[in-house]
Design a protein around this motif. Structure first.
Motif, PDB file in Angstrom:
ATOM      1  N   ALA A   1       0.832  -1.208   0.000  1.00 18.52           N
ATOM      2  CA  ALA A   1       0.000   0.000   0.000  1.00 18.52           C
ATOM      3  C   ALA A   1       0.864   1.255   0.000  1.00 18.52           C
ATOM      4  O   ALA A   1       0.578   2.216  -0.728  1.00 18.52           O
ATOM      5  N   VAL A   2       1.920   1.247   0.797  1.00 13.92           N
ATOM      6  CA  VAL A   2       2.821   2.406   0.853  1.00 13.92           C
ATOM      7  C   VAL A   2       3.561   2.551  -0.469  1.00 13.92           C
ATOM      8  O   VAL A   2       3.724   3.659  -0.987  1.00 13.92           O
ATOM      9  N   LEU A   3       3.992   1.433  -1.048  1.00 15.75           N
ATOM     10  CA  LEU A   3       4.676   1.467  -2.340  1.00 15.75           C
ATOM     11  C   LEU A   3       3.766   2.051  -3.414  1.00 15.75           C
ATOM     12  O   LEU A   3       4.184   2.900  -4.198  1.00 15.75           O
ATOM     13  N   GLU A   4       2.528   1.626  -3.442  1.00 15.75           N
ATOM     14  CA  GLU A   4       1.579   2.138  -4.429  1.00 15.75           C
ATOM     15  C   GLU A   4       1.358   3.644  -4.256  1.00 15.75           C
ATOM     16  O   GLU A   4       1.384   4.402  -5.233  1.00 15.75           O
ATOM     17  N   ALA A   5       1.182   4.082  -3.022  1.00 21.99           N
ATOM     18  CA  ALA A   5       0.994   5.517  -2.754  1.00 21.99           C
ATOM     19  C   ALA A   5       2.240   6.306  -3.151  1.00 21.99           C
ATOM     20  O   ALA A   5       2.143   7.401  -3.712  1.00 21.99           O
ATOM     21  N   ALA A   6       3.419   5.744  -2.882  1.00 27.09           N
ATOM     22  CA  ALA A   6       4.675   6.424  -3.205  1.00 27.09           C
ATOM     23  C   ALA A   6       4.862   6.549  -4.714  1.00 27.09           C
ATOM     24  O   ALA A   6       5.294   7.597  -5.210  1.00 27.09           O
ATOM     25  N   ILE A   7       4.521   5.496  -5.449  1.00 32.27           N
ATOM     26  CA  ILE A   7       4.637   5.548  -6.913  1.00 32.27           C
ATOM     27  C   ILE A   7       3.707   6.619  -7.476  1.00 32.27           C
ATOM     28  O   ILE A   7       4.116   7.419  -8.322  1.00 32.27           O
ATOM     29  N   GLU A   8       2.478   6.658  -6.985  1.00 36.92           N
ATOM     30  CA  GLU A   8       1.525   7.663  -7.437  1.00 36.92           C
ATOM     31  C   GLU A   8       1.973   9.081  -7.083  1.00 36.92           C
ATOM     32  O   GLU A   8       1.673  10.027  -7.805  1.00 36.92           O
ATOM     33  N   ALA A   9       2.696   9.207  -5.966  1.00 34.85           N
ATOM     34  CA  ALA A   9       3.166  10.526  -5.521  1.00 34.85           C
ATOM     35  C   ALA A   9       4.407  10.982  -6.276  1.00 34.85           C
ATOM     36  O   ALA A   9       4.788  12.147  -6.192  1.00 34.85           O
ATOM     37  N   GLY A  10       5.081  10.062  -6.992  1.00 35.44           N
ATOM     38  CA  GLY A  10       6.284  10.429  -7.736  1.00 35.44           C
ATOM     39  C   GLY A  10       7.582  10.137  -7.013  1.00 35.44           C
ATOM     40  O   GLY A  10       8.631  10.672  -7.370  1.00 35.44           O
ATOM     41  N   ALA A  11       7.536   9.279  -6.012  1.00 28.92           N
ATOM     42  CA  ALA A  11       8.737   8.923  -5.260  1.00 28.92           C
ATOM     43  C   ALA A  11       9.628   8.005  -6.091  1.00 28.92           C
ATOM     44  O   ALA A  11       9.178   7.390  -7.054  1.00 28.92           O
ATOM     45  N   GLU A  12      10.902   7.912  -5.695  1.00 32.46           N
ATOM     46  CA  GLU A  12      11.863   7.077  -6.406  1.00 32.46           C
ATOM     47  C   GLU A  12      12.019   5.692  -5.795  1.00 32.46           C
ATOM     48  O   GLU A  12      12.278   4.725  -6.503  1.00 32.46           O
TER      49      GLU A  12
ATOM     50  N   ALA B   1      -2.602  10.635   1.015  1.00 31.02           N
ATOM     51  CA  ALA B   1      -2.875   9.201   0.917  1.00 31.02           C
ATOM     52  C   ALA B   1      -2.666   8.451   2.228  1.00 31.02           C
ATOM     53  O   ALA B   1      -3.418   7.529   2.545  1.00 31.02           O
ATOM     54  N   LEU B   2      -1.647   8.854   3.011  1.00 30.52           N
ATOM     55  CA  LEU B   2      -1.259   8.078   4.192  1.00 30.52           C
ATOM     56  C   LEU B   2      -1.381   8.824   5.515  1.00 30.52           C
ATOM     57  O   LEU B   2      -1.231   8.227   6.573  1.00 30.52           O
ATOM     58  N   GLY B   3      -1.601  10.135   5.470  1.00 32.37           N
ATOM     59  CA  GLY B   3      -1.636  10.924   6.697  1.00 32.37           C
ATOM     60  C   GLY B   3      -0.299  11.592   6.961  1.00 32.37           C
ATOM     61  O   GLY B   3       0.582  11.619   6.098  1.00 32.37           O
ATOM     62  N   ASP B   4      -0.151  12.133   8.159  1.00 29.66           N
ATOM     63  CA  ASP B   4       1.061  12.863   8.523  1.00 29.66           C
ATOM     64  C   ASP B   4       2.259  11.927   8.625  1.00 29.66           C
ATOM     65  O   ASP B   4       2.171  10.833   9.186  1.00 29.66           O
ATOM     66  N   ALA B   5       3.393  12.385   8.111  1.00 33.90           N
ATOM     67  CA  ALA B   5       4.643  11.620   8.155  1.00 33.90           C
ATOM     68  C   ALA B   5       5.310  11.783   9.510  1.00 33.90           C
ATOM     69  O   ALA B   5       5.117  12.786  10.205  1.00 33.90           O
ATOM     70  N   GLU B   6       6.110  10.794   9.876  1.00 29.84           N
ATOM     71  CA  GLU B   6       6.946  10.884  11.075  1.00 29.84           C
ATOM     72  C   GLU B   6       7.996  11.976  10.897  1.00 29.84           C
ATOM     73  O   GLU B   6       8.250  12.753  11.796  1.00 29.84           O
ATOM     74  N   SER B   7       8.633  11.978   9.705  1.00 25.39           N
ATOM     75  CA  SER B   7       9.632  13.002   9.407  1.00 25.39           C
ATOM     76  C   SER B   7       9.725  13.226   7.901  1.00 25.39           C
ATOM     77  O   SER B   7       9.480  12.314   7.119  1.00 25.39           O
ATOM     78  N   VAL B   8      10.050  14.447   7.550  1.00 29.00           N
ATOM     79  CA  VAL B   8      10.315  14.835   6.166  1.00 29.00           C
ATOM     80  C   VAL B   8      11.617  15.618   6.220  1.00 29.00           C
ATOM     81  O   VAL B   8      11.693  16.654   6.882  1.00 29.00           O
ATOM     82  N   LYS B   9      12.657  15.102   5.555  1.00 27.66           N
ATOM     83  CA  LYS B   9      13.955  15.773   5.642  1.00 27.66           C
ATOM     84  C   LYS B   9      14.774  15.560   4.383  1.00 27.66           C
ATOM     85  O   LYS B   9      14.478  14.702   3.559  1.00 27.66           O
ATOM     86  N   ILE B  10      15.805  16.361   4.281  1.00 25.77           N
ATOM     87  CA  ILE B  10      16.768  16.269   3.188  1.00 25.77           C
ATOM     88  C   ILE B  10      17.961  15.468   3.706  1.00 25.77           C
ATOM     89  O   ILE B  10      18.451  15.712   4.803  1.00 25.77           O
ATOM     90  N   VAL B  11      18.411  14.492   2.918  1.00 23.88           N
ATOM     91  CA  VAL B  11      19.560  13.681   3.313  1.00 23.88           C
ATOM     92  C   VAL B  11      20.589  13.675   2.182  1.00 23.88           C
ATOM     93  O   VAL B  11      20.260  13.908   1.024  1.00 23.88           O
ATOM     94  N   TRP B  12      21.818  13.416   2.562  1.00 26.27           N
ATOM     95  CA  TRP B  12      22.912  13.208   1.600  1.00 26.27           C
ATOM     96  C   TRP B  12      23.229  11.727   1.657  1.00 26.27           C
ATOM     97  O   TRP B  12      23.784  11.250   2.645  1.00 26.27           O
ATOM     98  N   ARG B  13      22.882  10.974   0.629  1.00 24.95           N
ATOM     99  CA  ARG B  13      23.133   9.536   0.598  1.00 24.95           C
ATOM    100  C   ARG B  13      24.409   9.286  -0.201  1.00 24.95           C
ATOM    101  O   ARG B  13      24.536   9.726  -1.342  1.00 24.95           O
ATOM    102  N   PRO B  14      25.384   8.554   0.395  1.00 21.86           N
ATOM    103  CA  PRO B  14      26.641   8.280  -0.314  1.00 21.86           C
ATOM    104  C   PRO B  14      26.424   7.394  -1.537  1.00 21.86           C
ATOM    105  O   PRO B  14      25.593   6.495  -1.523  1.00 21.86           O
TER     106      PRO B  14
END
Length: 154
Positions: A55-66, A94-107
């Motif tokens: 369900a989360v994967l489907e919502a993320a795909i619809e939202a434009g997540a990678e 789709a899912l309600g409030d997130a625990e966190s929304v942040k910018i990260v630097w992924r190696p």
């Protein structure tokens, strides 16, 4: 290693961070000198209880997540840095409030450290975390379980 700081005195903070690196065998590079080794991404975290991995994967795909990483405790959704506002709003609908929304630097690649270098790096991380001006530290090192066990036992 990328160090993000928030300060009212840039010179004081730069001097302090430079001294931490020097005392622990490193050097402070110019702004942006290692950012090419990292990808800047948006990261949105939800509790596992918001839904199944599918369900989360489907919502993320619809939202434009990678990407979505689902575990027993949380779902971590990643997206392009530029899209974090749009993706987080769509996921919130789709899912309600997130625990966190942040910018990260992924190696992009990881560097394995031996025991001596890992010990030095851990000391540097402790010093950086103790500085009130340092907000986030992102790094591309990894430590084997055996070395980590030795360091935590010491």
């Amino acid at each position: 290693m990328i160090v993000e700081a928030l300060t009212d005195n840039r010179n004081r903070t730069a001097s302090a961070v430079r001294s931490y690196f020097t005392k622990h065998g490193g050097t402070l590079g110019e702004t942006g000198s290692v950012s090419f080794m990292f990808d800047r991404l948006g990261e949105i975290t939800y509790k596992a209880s918001v839904g199944t991995a599918d369900a989360v994967l489907e919502a993320a795909i619809e939202a434009g997540a990678e990407d979505v990483q689902s575990g027993d405790e949380a779902h971590v959704v990643t997206c392009a840095f530029e899209d974090i506002g749009e993706v987080s709003k769509a996921l919130e609908a789709a899912l309600g409030d997130a625990e966190s929304v942040k910018i990260v630097w992924r190696p992009q690649t990881m560097t394995t450290l031996d025991e001596e270098k890992a010990q030095t790096m851990m000391k540097l991380l402790d010093v950086l975390e103790d500085d009130d001006d340092v907000q986030n530290v992102h790094s591309n090192f990894e430590v084997s379980d055996e070395v980590l066990a030795k360091l935590t036992a010491a």
